[in-house]
Design an enzyme around this catalytic site. Structure first.
Site, PDB file in Angstrom:
ATOM      1  N   ARG A  67       2.065  -0.515  -4.171  1.00 42.83           N
ATOM      2  CA  ARG A  67       3.256  -1.118  -3.570  1.00 42.83           C
ATOM      3  C   ARG A  67       3.472  -2.554  -4.023  1.00 42.83           C
ATOM      4  O   ARG A  67       4.596  -3.051  -3.990  1.00 42.83           O
ATOM      5  CB  ARG A  67       3.206  -1.010  -2.040  1.00 42.83           C
ATOM      6  CG  ARG A  67       3.271   0.444  -1.580  1.00 42.83           C
ATOM      7  CD  ARG A  67       3.427   0.631  -0.107  1.00 42.83           C
ATOM      8  NE  ARG A  67       2.422  -0.047   0.688  1.00 42.83           N
ATOM      9  CZ  ARG A  67       2.388  -0.018   2.009  1.00 42.83           C
ATOM     10  NH1 ARG A  67       3.318   0.641   2.681  1.00 42.83           N
ATOM     11  NH2 ARG A  67       1.456  -0.655   2.664  1.00 42.83           N
ATOM     12  N   GLU A 104     -15.350  -0.842   1.695  1.00 40.43           N
ATOM     13  CA  GLU A 104     -16.160  -0.630   2.887  1.00 40.43           C
ATOM     14  C   GLU A 104     -17.161   0.513   2.679  1.00 40.43           C
ATOM     15  O   GLU A 104     -18.314   0.430   3.079  1.00 40.43           O
ATOM     16  CB  GLU A 104     -15.249  -0.326   4.083  1.00 40.43           C
ATOM     17  CG  GLU A 104     -15.994  -0.274   5.394  1.00 40.43           C
ATOM     18  CD  GLU A 104     -15.057  -0.087   6.579  1.00 40.43           C
ATOM     19  OE1 GLU A 104     -15.573   0.126   7.679  1.00 40.43           O
ATOM     20  OE2 GLU A 104     -13.824  -0.148   6.398  1.00 40.43           O
TER      21      GLU A 104
END
Length: 183
Positions: A67, A104
């Protein structure tokens, strides 16, 4: 369109849709497609980011996949400078520079074409959302490894509860940061 910061923030927020439980349960996804579909809001966003870009003396704009491409390309056109996509590894033909970084749960890698940035370039990084800051931080490292200088980082929105700002501000090493909306 001339707007104040609060008017711009209100306009942009009114065009960002919350999508609960996407892409998985417990996530509240911030969908910017209604903003992109609204010419007034998209123009105001482009103008604000281009203004920041010009104020920093940028000579190139980098957009982060995916994006960030949508936001950075019209900013580059409006500012009259070049656009360089930062892609996921393996998506660019030809010689590339790559930067691995930790997520993560795992790792990822981003790339740019080796010839797209030069030492004389001042590069502004643009993305839609700053979350944990991993991709943005990796892009700053990649820009510096290319020999170019970082002019700053600008995002449409920052998710403050994920604390990515601290990570990218440290990586910016004095270059400016701008989030049009902080949630």
């Amino acid at each position: 369109m001339t707007t104040t910061s609060q008017e711009l923030r209100d306009l942009l927020l009114s065009r960002i849709r919350d999508v609960p439980d996407y892409p998985k349960p417990g996530i509240l996804f911030k969908d910017i497609t209604p903003l992109l579909a609204d010419p007034e809001a998209f123009t105001a966003l482009t103008e604000a980011l281009a203004g920041f870009c010009l104020a920093q003396g940028a000579t190139k704009v980098v957009g982060l996949e995916a994006r960030g491409f949508i936001l950075a390309a019209p900013v580059a056109v409006r500012a009259g400078i070049g656009f360089v996509p930062v892609r996921k590894a393996g998506k660019l033909p030809g010689a590339t520079l790559s930067q691995a970084y930790e997520l993560e749960y795992g790792s990822a890698e981003i790339e740019i074409h080796a010839e797209d940035l030069e030492p004389s370039d001042r590069v502004l990084v643009i993305d839609d959302v700053l979350a944990t800051g991993g991709t943005a931080e990796a892009s700053l490292r990649l820009i510096r490894r290319s020999g170019a200088r970082v002019a700053g980082l600008a995002v449409l929105m920052e998710l403050a509860f994920l604390a990515g700002r601290d990570r990218v501000v440290a990586a910016l090493d004095g270059a400016p940061y701008q989030a049009l909306i902080t949630l």
